[in-house]
Write a protein that holds these residues in place. Structure first.
Motif, PDB file in Angstrom:
ATOM      1  N   VAL A  96      30.102  48.598  35.465  1.00 30.63           N
ATOM      2  CA  VAL A  96      29.380  47.916  36.531  1.00 30.63           C
ATOM      3  C   VAL A  96      28.931  46.570  35.987  1.00 30.63           C
ATOM      4  CG1 VAL A  96      27.383  47.899  38.058  1.00 30.63           C
ATOM      5  CG2 VAL A  96      28.589  50.049  37.610  1.00 30.63           C
ATOM      6  N   GLY A  97      29.392  45.494  36.614  1.00 31.20           N
ATOM      7  CA  GLY A  97      29.003  44.144  36.219  1.00 31.20           C
ATOM      8  C   GLY A  97      27.962  43.599  37.177  1.00 31.20           C
ATOM      9  N   ILE A  98      26.995  42.871  36.626  1.00 32.29           N
ATOM     10  CA  ILE A  98      25.934  42.257  37.428  1.00 32.29           C
ATOM     11  C   ILE A  98      25.923  40.767  37.124  1.00 32.29           C
ATOM     12  CG2 ILE A  98      23.472  42.245  37.978  1.00 32.29           C
ATOM     13  CD1 ILE A  98      23.328  45.100  36.788  1.00 32.29           C
ATOM     14  N   GLU A  99      26.119  39.952  38.164  1.00 32.20           N
ATOM     15  CA  GLU A  99      26.191  38.499  37.985  1.00 32.20           C
ATOM     16  C   GLU A  99      25.729  37.825  39.278  1.00 32.20           C
ATOM     17  OE1 GLU A  99      26.131  35.076  36.897  1.00 32.20           O
ATOM     18  OE2 GLU A  99      27.086  36.260  35.305  1.00 32.20           O
ATOM     19  N   VAL A 100      24.920  36.764  39.150  1.00 30.71           N
ATOM     20  CA  VAL A 100      24.396  36.109  40.350  1.00 30.71           C
ATOM     21  C   VAL A 100      25.251  34.945  40.815  1.00 30.71           C
ATOM     22  CG1 VAL A 100      22.020  36.800  39.909  1.00 30.71           C
ATOM     23  CG2 VAL A 100      22.865  34.632  38.954  1.00 30.71           C
ATOM     24  N   HIS A 101      26.107  34.404  39.971  1.00 26.69           N
ATOM     25  CA  HIS A 101      26.852  33.200  40.306  1.00 26.69           C
ATOM     26  C   HIS A 101      28.180  33.556  40.977  1.00 26.69           C
ATOM     27  CE1 HIS A 101      23.855  30.822  38.347  1.00 26.69           C
ATOM     28  NE2 HIS A 101      23.968  31.549  37.257  1.00 26.69           N
ATOM     29  N   LEU A 102      28.339  33.100  42.206  1.00 24.46           N
ATOM     30  CA  LEU A 102      29.450  33.522  43.051  1.00 24.46           C
ATOM     31  C   LEU A 102      30.826  33.176  42.484  1.00 24.46           C
ATOM     32  CD1 LEU A 102      29.936  35.014  45.697  1.00 24.46           C
ATOM     33  CD2 LEU A 102      29.921  32.806  46.875  1.00 24.46           C
ATOM     34  N   PRO A 103      31.058  31.967  41.910  1.00 22.92           N
ATOM     35  CA  PRO A 103      32.398  31.683  41.374  1.00 22.92           C
ATOM     36  C   PRO A 103      32.841  32.693  40.313  1.00 22.92           C
ATOM     37  CG  PRO A 103      31.167  29.647  41.610  1.00 22.92           C
ATOM     38  CD  PRO A 103      30.191  30.758  41.857  1.00 22.92           C
ATOM     39  N   GLY A 104      31.930  33.091  39.422  1.00 16.75           N
ATOM     40  CA  GLY A 104      32.284  34.083  38.411  1.00 16.75           C
ATOM     41  C   GLY A 104      32.601  35.431  39.016  1.00 16.75           C
ATOM     42  N   VAL A 105      31.808  35.824  40.012  1.00 14.20           N
ATOM     43  CA  VAL A 105      32.076  37.085  40.707  1.00 14.20           C
ATOM     44  C   VAL A 105      33.443  37.033  41.378  1.00 14.20           C
ATOM     45  CG1 VAL A 105      31.332  38.603  42.579  1.00 14.20           C
ATOM     46  CG2 VAL A 105      29.624  37.585  41.053  1.00 14.20           C
ATOM     47  N   GLY A 106      33.723  35.937  42.070  1.00 10.22           N
ATOM     48  CA  GLY A 106      35.003  35.803  42.751  1.00 10.22           C
ATOM     49  C   GLY A 106      36.173  35.846  41.803  1.00 10.22           C
ATOM     50  N   LYS A 107      36.041  35.177  40.664  1.00 11.52           N
ATOM     51  CA  LYS A 107      37.133  35.154  39.687  1.00 11.52           C
ATOM     52  C   LYS A 107      37.419  36.553  39.154  1.00 11.52           C
ATOM     53  CE  LYS A 107      38.538  32.944  35.318  1.00 11.52           C
ATOM     54  NZ  LYS A 107      38.648  34.168  34.487  1.00 11.52           N
ATOM     55  N   LEU A 108      36.367  37.272  38.759  1.00  9.33           N
ATOM     56  CA  LEU A 108      36.568  38.618  38.229  1.00  9.33           C
ATOM     57  C   LEU A 108      37.173  39.539  39.281  1.00  9.33           C
ATOM     58  CD1 LEU A 108      36.219  40.758  36.021  1.00  9.33           C
ATOM     59  CD2 LEU A 108      33.901  41.162  36.893  1.00  9.33           C
ATOM     60  N   LEU A 109      36.665  39.465  40.507  1.00  6.40           N
ATOM     61  CA  LEU A 109      37.191  40.333  41.559  1.00  6.40           C
ATOM     62  C   LEU A 109      38.659  40.039  41.836  1.00  6.40           C
ATOM     63  CD1 LEU A 109      34.282  40.430  44.178  1.00  6.40           C
ATOM     64  CD2 LEU A 109      34.816  42.073  42.381  1.00  6.40           C
ATOM     65  N   CYS A 110      39.017  38.762  41.847  1.00  7.50           N
ATOM     66  CA  CYS A 110      40.404  38.385  42.105  1.00  7.50           C
ATOM     67  C   CYS A 110      41.327  38.949  41.031  1.00  7.50           C
ATOM     68  CB  CYS A 110      40.523  36.867  42.178  1.00  7.50           C
ATOM     69  SG  CYS A 110      42.187  36.275  42.561  1.00  7.50           S
ATOM     70  N   GLU A 111      40.939  38.793  39.777  1.00  4.85           N
ATOM     71  CA  GLU A 111      41.795  39.237  38.680  1.00  4.85           C
ATOM     72  C   GLU A 111      41.846  40.761  38.604  1.00  4.85           C
ATOM     73  OE1 GLU A 111      41.208  35.315  35.814  1.00  4.85           O
ATOM     74  OE2 GLU A 111      39.936  37.076  35.501  1.00  4.85           O
ATOM     75  N   ALA A 112      40.710  41.422  38.755  1.00  7.48           N
ATOM     76  CA  ALA A 112      40.687  42.883  38.699  1.00  7.48           C
ATOM     77  C   ALA A 112      41.450  43.476  39.885  1.00  7.48           C
ATOM     78  CB  ALA A 112      39.251  43.397  38.682  1.00  7.48           C
ATOM     79  N   GLY A 113      41.284  42.862  41.054  1.00  8.11           N
ATOM     80  CA  GLY A 113      41.976  43.365  42.236  1.00  8.11           C
ATOM     81  C   GLY A 113      43.470  43.196  42.152  1.00  8.11           C
ATOM     82  N   ASP A 114      43.906  42.038  41.663  1.00  8.63           N
ATOM     83  CA  ASP A 114      45.344  41.807  41.535  1.00  8.63           C
ATOM     84  C   ASP A 114      45.984  42.765  40.528  1.00  8.63           C
ATOM     85  OD1 ASP A 114      45.153  39.813  43.413  1.00  8.63           O
ATOM     86  OD2 ASP A 114      45.394  38.158  42.006  1.00  8.63           O
ATOM     87  N   LEU A 115      45.188  43.211  39.552  1.00  8.85           N
ATOM     88  CA  LEU A 115      45.682  44.185  38.567  1.00  8.85           C
ATOM     89  C   LEU A 115      45.495  45.622  39.050  1.00  8.85           C
ATOM     90  CD1 LEU A 115      44.303  42.516  35.305  1.00  8.85           C
ATOM     91  CD2 LEU A 115      46.710  42.742  35.947  1.00  8.85           C
ATOM     92  N   ASP A 116      44.866  45.779  40.208  1.00  9.78           N
ATOM     93  CA  ASP A 116      44.629  47.097  40.808  1.00  9.78           C
ATOM     94  C   ASP A 116      43.832  48.008  39.874  1.00  9.78           C
ATOM     95  OD1 ASP A 116      44.772  48.886  42.945  1.00  9.78           O
ATOM     96  OD2 ASP A 116      46.586  49.857  42.177  1.00  9.78           O
ATOM     97  N   LEU A 117      42.797  47.451  39.254  1.00  4.87           N
ATOM     98  CA  LEU A 117      41.951  48.234  38.366  1.00  4.87           C
ATOM     99  C   LEU A 117      40.936  49.029  39.189  1.00  4.87           C
ATOM    100  CD1 LEU A 117      41.283  45.527  35.617  1.00  4.87           C
ATOM    101  CD2 LEU A 117      43.013  47.338  35.622  1.00  4.87           C
ATOM    102  N   ASP A 118      40.721  50.271  38.802  1.00  3.08           N
ATOM    103  CA  ASP A 118      39.818  51.148  39.558  1.00  3.08           C
ATOM    104  C   ASP A 118      38.458  51.351  38.891  1.00  3.08           C
ATOM    105  OD1 ASP A 118      41.608  51.692  41.655  1.00  3.08           O
ATOM    106  OD2 ASP A 118      42.606  53.253  40.473  1.00  3.08           O
ATOM    107  N   ASN A 119      38.283  50.873  37.663  1.00  6.17           N
ATOM    108  CA  ASN A 119      37.078  51.208  36.900  1.00  6.17           C
ATOM    109  C   ASN A 119      36.032  50.096  36.901  1.00  6.17           C
ATOM    110  OD1 ASN A 119      38.863  49.652  35.329  1.00  6.17           O
ATOM    111  ND2 ASN A 119      38.121  50.517  33.391  1.00  6.17           N
ATOM    112  N   LEU A 120      35.920  49.362  38.016  1.00  9.62           N
ATOM    113  CA  LEU A 120      34.960  48.256  38.130  1.00  9.62           C
ATOM    114  C   LEU A 120      34.192  48.351  39.435  1.00  9.62           C
ATOM    115  CD1 LEU A 120      33.819  45.413  37.283  1.00  9.62           C
ATOM    116  CD2 LEU A 120      35.706  44.435  38.625  1.00  9.62           C
TER     117      LEU A 120
END
Length: 242
Positions: free
Chosen positions: A94-118
């Motif tokens: 579980v990641g906690i971050e307030v800055h939207l660009p960082g959240v968006g970047k991580l979600l994009c990369e994790a989603g494109d890799l189809d990771l389930d553990n986030l």
């Protein structure tokens, strides 16, 4: 009163206003979103996002399995957390971050890799810990390179303070670990002093207070550049004992 004095007074009043109700360890900055970062929010936040309003979670229910739980506060642009997600598929994060660009970047990369553990929160970490995580639920809590707030008048904003450390302790399982890292020596000393004084923790270092960087914390490009320039990085790992 000069315009410079008026401007400074205005800044001081604004700074004081931030702390009227609660001292925060972060300042929200509006960053420009790239197309990929926005896609991460649009396409993957429904899959990975958790909210403060949802209240207390059951990690096994959230992830659909029983697995060691790692929580990281302030993952920045998410590079090291993404590396951990891939290297430790048998752990849930579980990641906690307030800055939207960082959240968006991580979600994009994790989603494109189809990771389930986030899963990801975008809110105040203190409120999330208090309201969303059961006591005795976290195996590893990570705090890597938090803002050191180097000016003395801003030291009260540092996230590593006795109340925060006690909150983390309650959320860790007995035997769970709190891993801190910083590249500011003065903040490393502050972290050490706060942690050494905190009840219910034991330093895991075999010699002195600091530990070598464990393999579970990826080496960042920032650190690699810093090492070439002779900059230090300090890691601390404490285990919950009671």
């Amino acid at each position: 009163m000069s315009s410079q004095q008026a401007s400074q007074n205005k800044h001081d009043r604004a700074d004081d206003a931030i702390h009227d109700k609660k001292i925060r360890s972060f300042v929200l900055r509006q960053g420009r979103m790239t197309a990929a970062q926005q896609r991460g929010i649009d396409d993957y936040l429904p899959r990975y996002g958790l909210t403060l309003d949802e209240g207390r979670i059951d990690p096994a229910q959230v992830f659909g399995r029983e697995a060691p739980l790692v929580v990281e506060v302030g993952f920045g642009m998410g590079n090291s957390l993404l590396e951990q997600l891939q290297a430790m598929p048998d752990h849930d994060f579980v990641g906690i971050e307030v800055h939207l660009p960082g959240v968006g970047k991580l979600l994009c990369e994790a989603g494109d890799l189809d990771l389930d553990n986030l899963r990801v929160y975008r809110d105040d970490a203190v409120e999330i810990l208090n309201q969303c995580f059961p006591d005795n639920s976290i195996d590893l809590f990570q705090l890597f390179f938090p803002d050191p707030w180097p000016k003395k008048k801003h030291h009260k904003r540092r996230i590593v303070q006795p109340p925060f450390v006690e909150t983390v302790r309650k959320k860790l399982k007995i035997g769970g670990r709190f891993h801190l890292a910083t590249d500011w020596e003065a903040y490393a000393e502050h972290m050490r002093d706060v942690m050494n004084a905190a009840p219910g923790y034991a330093n895991t270092a075999s010699e002195g207070d600091f530990v070598p960087r464990p393999e579970t914390r990826p080496l960042t490009k920032f650190e690699q550049r810093g090492e070439k320039l002779g900059h230090g990085v300090w890691d601390l790992i404490y285990r919950r004992t009671e």
